[in-house]
Design a protein around this motif. Sequence first.
Motif, mmCIF file in Angstrom:
data_model
loop_
_atom_site.group_PDB
_atom_site.id
_atom_site.type_symbol
_atom_site.label_atom_id
_atom_site.label_comp_id
_atom_site.label_asym_id
_atom_site.label_seq_id
_atom_site.Cartn_x
_atom_site.Cartn_y
_atom_site.Cartn_z
ATOM 1 N N GLU A 99 37.137 -21.122 6.360
ATOM 2 C CA GLU A 99 38.506 -21.472 5.975
ATOM 3 C C GLU A 99 38.581 -22.704 5.087
ATOM 4 O O GLU A 99 39.531 -22.889 4.335
ATOM 5 N N GLU A 125 47.932 -20.033 9.753
ATOM 6 C CA GLU A 125 47.646 -21.390 10.230
ATOM 7 C C GLU A 125 47.749 -21.519 11.752
ATOM 8 O O GLU A 125 47.100 -22.341 12.348
ATOM 9 N N THR A 143 34.384 -13.080 22.049
ATOM 10 C CA THR A 143 35.699 -13.312 21.461
ATOM 11 C C THR A 143 36.454 -11.997 21.377
ATOM 12 O O THR A 143 35.932 -10.938 21.720
ATOM 13 N N SER A 174 39.936 -15.105 9.433
ATOM 14 C CA SER A 174 38.934 -14.043 9.498
ATOM 15 C C SER A 174 37.594 -14.584 9.040
ATOM 16 O O SER A 174 37.518 -15.357 8.089
ATOM 17 N N HIS A 200 37.870 -13.132 14.087
ATOM 18 C CA HIS A 200 38.579 -14.354 13.717
ATOM 19 C C HIS A 200 37.965 -15.527 14.479
ATOM 20 O O HIS A 200 37.909 -15.512 15.704
ATOM 21 N N ILE A 201 37.524 -16.530 13.737
ATOM 22 C CA ILE A 201 36.950 -17.721 14.365
ATOM 23 C C ILE A 201 37.068 -18.888 13.400
ATOM 24 O O ILE A 201 36.951 -18.719 12.184
ATOM 25 N N ARG A 202 37.332 -20.039 13.940
ATOM 26 C CA ARG A 202 37.419 -21.244 13.105
ATOM 27 C C ARG A 202 36.018 -21.738 12.765
ATOM 28 O O ARG A 202 35.087 -21.628 13.550
ATOM 29 N N GLU A 203 35.915 -22.333 11.602
ATOM 30 C CA GLU A 203 34.653 -22.895 11.119
ATOM 31 C C GLU A 203 34.085 -23.894 12.125
ATOM 32 O O GLU A 203 32.886 -23.873 12.431
ATOM 33 N N GLU A 230 34.497 -23.991 15.318
ATOM 34 C CA GLU A 230 33.987 -23.294 16.496
ATOM 35 C C GLU A 230 32.570 -22.785 16.261
ATOM 36 O O GLU A 230 31.729 -22.839 17.161
ATOM 37 N N GLY A 281 46.863 -19.296 13.913
ATOM 38 C CA GLY A 281 45.784 -18.545 14.556
ATOM 39 C C GLY A 281 44.433 -18.944 14.002
ATOM 40 O O GLY A 281 44.218 -20.078 13.598
ATOM 41 N N LYS A 282 43.556 -17.988 13.982
ATOM 42 C CA LYS A 282 42.207 -18.244 13.490
ATOM 43 C C LYS A 282 41.974 -17.418 12.230
ATOM 44 O O LYS A 282 42.461 -16.305 12.118
#
Length: 116
Positions: A51, A70, A102, A75, A8-11, A13, A72-73
Amino acid sequence: MRYLLSWHIREAELHDRPSAWREEIVAFLARFEDELFVSSELDWVEVLDPESQAIVVGPGGDVRAGYYNEGGKPSARVWAIRVGTRERAREIAATFAGQLDTWIEVRESMPGAQRP
C-alpha cells in the motif's frame, strides 16, 4: 464458474511476521498455486505492490497516496480461479485462509465481464 479470491493484509503486518513464516508462506503459495494450475483451476494470479506504493485517483483527476479502502486492509494478492461449483471456490479459499491465517475474500466473476 469463475471466482476472484483476494488476500487483504497491511504492509506492516507482513513485516511484523517472523521471517520463517514469510518463507513458509512463499513456499506454500508456490506449491498450492502450481497444484491449482495443473488441475486447470487457476487462471492467473497477481501479486500487488504494498500500500505504500499505491495511489488513488479521484473523479477530477485529484491524486492521493494510499489505497482506496482506508478503513480496511489493502489487497496483497489476487487469484482468478475457474471451478465447477461455489463450494470448490470456498474449499480453495479455506486452504489459503488456513495457511495464511487470515480471511480470503471470494467473489464470483460475472459472465461477460472479461473483454479483449
